[in-house]
Design a protein around this motif. Structure first.
Motif, PDB file in Angstrom:
ATOM      1  N   VAL A   1      40.707  52.022  60.514  1.00 28.92           N
ATOM      2  CA  VAL A   1      39.966  51.674  59.302  1.00 28.92           C
ATOM      3  C   VAL A   1      40.897  51.761  58.106  1.00 28.92           C
ATOM      4  N   PRO A   2      40.624  51.013  57.039  1.00 24.77           N
ATOM      5  CA  PRO A   2      41.490  51.046  55.860  1.00 24.77           C
ATOM      6  C   PRO A   2      41.192  52.238  54.958  1.00 24.77           C
ATOM      7  N   GLU A   3      42.157  52.541  54.100  1.00 23.64           N
ATOM      8  CA  GLU A   3      41.953  53.526  53.037  1.00 23.64           C
ATOM      9  C   GLU A   3      41.501  52.758  51.805  1.00 23.64           C
ATOM     10  N   ILE A   4      40.314  53.065  51.314  1.00 21.28           N
ATOM     11  CA  ILE A   4      39.761  52.376  50.152  1.00 21.28           C
ATOM     12  C   ILE A   4      40.163  53.117  48.880  1.00 21.28           C
ATOM     13  N   ASP A   5      40.689  52.377  47.915  1.00 20.03           N
ATOM     14  CA  ASP A   5      41.043  52.952  46.626  1.00 20.03           C
ATOM     15  C   ASP A   5      39.777  53.496  45.958  1.00 20.03           C
ATOM     16  N   PRO A   6      39.775  54.771  45.545  1.00 19.98           N
ATOM     17  CA  PRO A   6      38.581  55.332  44.903  1.00 19.98           C
ATOM     18  C   PRO A   6      38.083  54.509  43.715  1.00 19.98           C
ATOM     19  N   GLU A   7      39.015  53.821  43.024  1.00 15.97           N
ATOM     20  CA  GLU A   7      38.599  53.012  41.887  1.00 15.97           C
ATOM     21  C   GLU A   7      37.650  51.891  42.315  1.00 15.97           C
ATOM     22  N   GLU A   8      37.788  51.462  43.560  1.00 18.81           N
ATOM     23  CA  GLU A   8      36.937  50.383  44.044  1.00 18.81           C
ATOM     24  C   GLU A   8      35.495  50.833  44.216  1.00 18.81           C
ATOM     25  N   THR A   9      35.273  52.146  44.251  1.00 25.84           N
ATOM     26  CA  THR A   9      33.916  52.665  44.430  1.00 25.84           C
ATOM     27  C   THR A   9      33.296  53.110  43.099  1.00 25.84           C
ATOM     28  N   SER A  10      33.973  52.836  42.005  1.00 24.46           N
ATOM     29  CA  SER A  10      33.466  53.275  40.706  1.00 24.46           C
ATOM     30  C   SER A  10      32.357  52.359  40.209  1.00 24.46           C
ATOM     31  N   ILE A  11      31.526  52.867  39.324  1.00 23.12           N
ATOM     32  CA  ILE A  11      30.448  52.086  38.739  1.00 23.12           C
ATOM     33  C   ILE A  11      31.017  50.886  37.979  1.00 23.12           C
ATOM     34  N   THR A  12      32.137  51.101  37.262  1.00 21.14           N
ATOM     35  CA  THR A  12      32.751  50.018  36.496  1.00 21.14           C
ATOM     36  C   THR A  12      33.142  48.857  37.393  1.00 21.14           C
ATOM     37  N   THR A  13      33.770  49.167  38.509  1.00 22.57           N
ATOM     38  CA  THR A  13      34.183  48.113  39.437  1.00 22.57           C
ATOM     39  C   THR A  13      32.981  47.370  39.987  1.00 22.57           C
ATOM     40  N   HIS A  14      31.910  48.086  40.289  1.00 18.45           N
ATOM     41  CA  HIS A  14      30.705  47.440  40.793  1.00 18.45           C
ATOM     42  C   HIS A  14      30.142  46.465  39.763  1.00 18.45           C
ATOM     43  N   VAL A  15      30.070  46.890  38.517  1.00 26.19           N
ATOM     44  CA  VAL A  15      29.524  46.031  37.460  1.00 26.19           C
ATOM     45  C   VAL A  15      30.381  44.793  37.283  1.00 26.19           C
ATOM     46  N   ILE A  16      31.707  44.970  37.232  1.00 27.77           N
ATOM     47  CA  ILE A  16      32.607  43.834  37.043  1.00 27.77           C
ATOM     48  C   ILE A  16      32.462  42.829  38.188  1.00 27.77           C
ATOM     49  N   LYS A  17      32.421  43.328  39.420  1.00 28.70           N
ATOM     50  CA  LYS A  17      32.302  42.444  40.581  1.00 28.70           C
ATOM     51  C   LYS A  17      30.995  41.660  40.552  1.00 28.70           C
ATOM     52  N   GLN A  18      29.904  42.338  40.245  1.00 30.22           N
ATOM     53  CA  GLN A  18      28.617  41.675  40.268  1.00 30.22           C
ATOM     54  C   GLN A  18      28.477  40.678  39.123  1.00 30.22           C
ATOM     55  N   VAL A  19      28.977  41.027  37.939  1.00 30.97           N
ATOM     56  CA  VAL A  19      28.923  40.093  36.817  1.00 30.97           C
ATOM     57  C   VAL A  19      29.799  38.877  37.098  1.00 30.97           C
ATOM     58  N   SER A  20      30.998  39.096  37.651  1.00 28.93           N
ATOM     59  CA  SER A  20      31.895  37.980  37.975  1.00 28.93           C
ATOM     60  C   SER A  20      31.258  37.050  38.991  1.00 28.93           C
ATOM     61  N   ALA A  21      30.623  37.621  40.000  1.00 29.77           N
ATOM     62  CA  ALA A  21      29.960  36.797  41.016  1.00 29.77           C
ATOM     63  C   ALA A  21      28.825  35.985  40.398  1.00 29.77           C
ATOM     64  N   ALA A  22      28.086  36.608  39.474  1.00 27.41           N
ATOM     65  CA  ALA A  22      26.980  35.901  38.825  1.00 27.41           C
ATOM     66  C   ALA A  22      27.500  34.740  37.973  1.00 27.41           C
TER      67      ALA A  22
END
Length: 353
Positions: A166-187
């Motif tokens: 399994v991969p090592e996931i960067d903790p930054e990828e699990t942050s609230i900020t990253t989630h918001v950016i990803k979802q807004v970009s997808a929208a």
């Protein structure tokens, strides 16, 4: 069955709901007597697939090796000479079509950020005879060619040896900020976040989640195998219920929690725990150094909160909230069909949520 509960911190709770049941195969069935002498629950158990898995988990190396003994019953109307398994950890949102030079190097780097499962050997459980197997659908489907066709009502047992990482996931990828950016970009692009195998197979923040670590039988509907896996916004896992007996070996100090009940044995430097569960849709594992748990009982159901030591306060709060919710549910709808409910802390990878 897997559910997600968000927290204010960039961590979520992965609820692994487990059904614990005693072995229901009667002594008569074990001696080869006709299954019509069994009770209805015993007959259902005999018709379900059964997985007996031995897994050795190397937490620090993010890898594992395993062997499974799988029993499959042909409930269709025609004979079949092959079994099909899903290798969910190999599912990719976009499958590579071949490349060269810098593109190939980029694909190699991208592949290192994905989980992987590899089948190394398949044999018959009856006589250990080697069976030929083929990987189809970009390595996401395992086809095992049986020595003899399985007639309707008959069964087959195979041994599958496998390994994975399994991969090592960067903790930054699990942050609230990253989630918001990803979802807004997808929208803004008019797209949807597609589920990936790495969303449920990774190590991050001192925790390892294994959601699809083993080859699992494809659904056999009527006389057809449901082989195709289509990543979408929903769950990529589509399995039939089955019975599980899973032994997990880890280094001392690594705590393991799963979708089933467990009994622990220890040896020098290593710990082996065996978990058993009936009628499970899938089997997930959460592991980590020093993981802790606390329990509460509501009626006949045990509720367990699993958390890292530094999040003890949050873990206890979750247990209290879960206990209150379970009491309300029981009062209004009656007891749940689960003997044990695990609520396990795990990072939420951006793209899943």
């Amino acid at each position: 069955m897997v559910g997600l509960i968000r927290l204010r911190k960039p961590v979520v709770l992965l609820a692994i709901i487990s059904v614990f049941a005693a072995e229901v195969v009667s002594q008569g069935a074990a001696r080869g007597q006709h299954p019509t002498t069994a009770q209805p629950a015993e007959i259902k158990s005999l018709l379900r697939s059964h997985y007996q898995i031995q897994l050795k988990l190397d937490f620090d190396a993010r890898s594992y090796t395993g062997r499974e003994r799988v029993r499959w019953v042909n409930r269709g109307g025609r004979s079949t000479a092959a079994l099909y398994f899903h290798l969910y950890s190999n599912v990719r949102v976009s499958q590579p079509t071949g490349a060269s030079g810098s593109t190939a190097a980029a694909l190699t780097v991208a592949e290192a950020d994905e989980p992987r499962i590899e089948v190394t050997e398949v044999s018959s459980a009856a006589d250990n005879e080697q069976l030929t197997f083929v990987l189809d659908d970009h390595g996401t489907t395992l086809r095992v060619n049986l020595g003899e066709a399985v007639a309707p009502g008959g069964s087959a047992e195979v041994l599958v040896t496998f390994k994975g990482s399994v991969p090592e996931i960067d903790p930054e990828e699990t942050s609230i900020t990253t989630h918001v950016i990803k979802q807004v970009s997808a929208a803004l692009r008019g797209e949807r976040e597609i589920r990936r195998a790495r969303d449920i197979n990774f190590r991050c923040r001192g925790l390892m989640l294994l959601g699809t670590f083993y080859p699992v039988l494809a659904v056999h509907d009527g006389d057809e195998w449901q082989r195709k896996i289509e990543p979408s916004v929903g769950d990529i896992i589509f399995n039939e219920v089955a019975d599980y007996e899973v032994s997990v070996e880890v280094a001392s100090g690594v705590m393991v929690f799963t979708s089933a009940n467990g009994l622990e044995t220890k040896s020098e430097g290593e710990t082996v725990k065996t978990y058993t569960g009936a009628s499970l849709r899938d089997f997930a594992i959460v592991a980590g150094h020093g993981l802790r748990s606390e329990e509460a009982v509501v009626g006949n159901t045990t509720l367990r909160s699993i958390f890292l030591p530094q999040h003890e306060r949050a873990g206890k709060s979750v247990l209290l909230a879960g206990t209150n919710a379970l009491r309300i549910f029981t009062a209004r709808f009656g007891p749940p069909p689960f003997k044990t409910i695990n609520i396990a802390e795990a990072p939420l990878v951006a793209g899943l949520g």
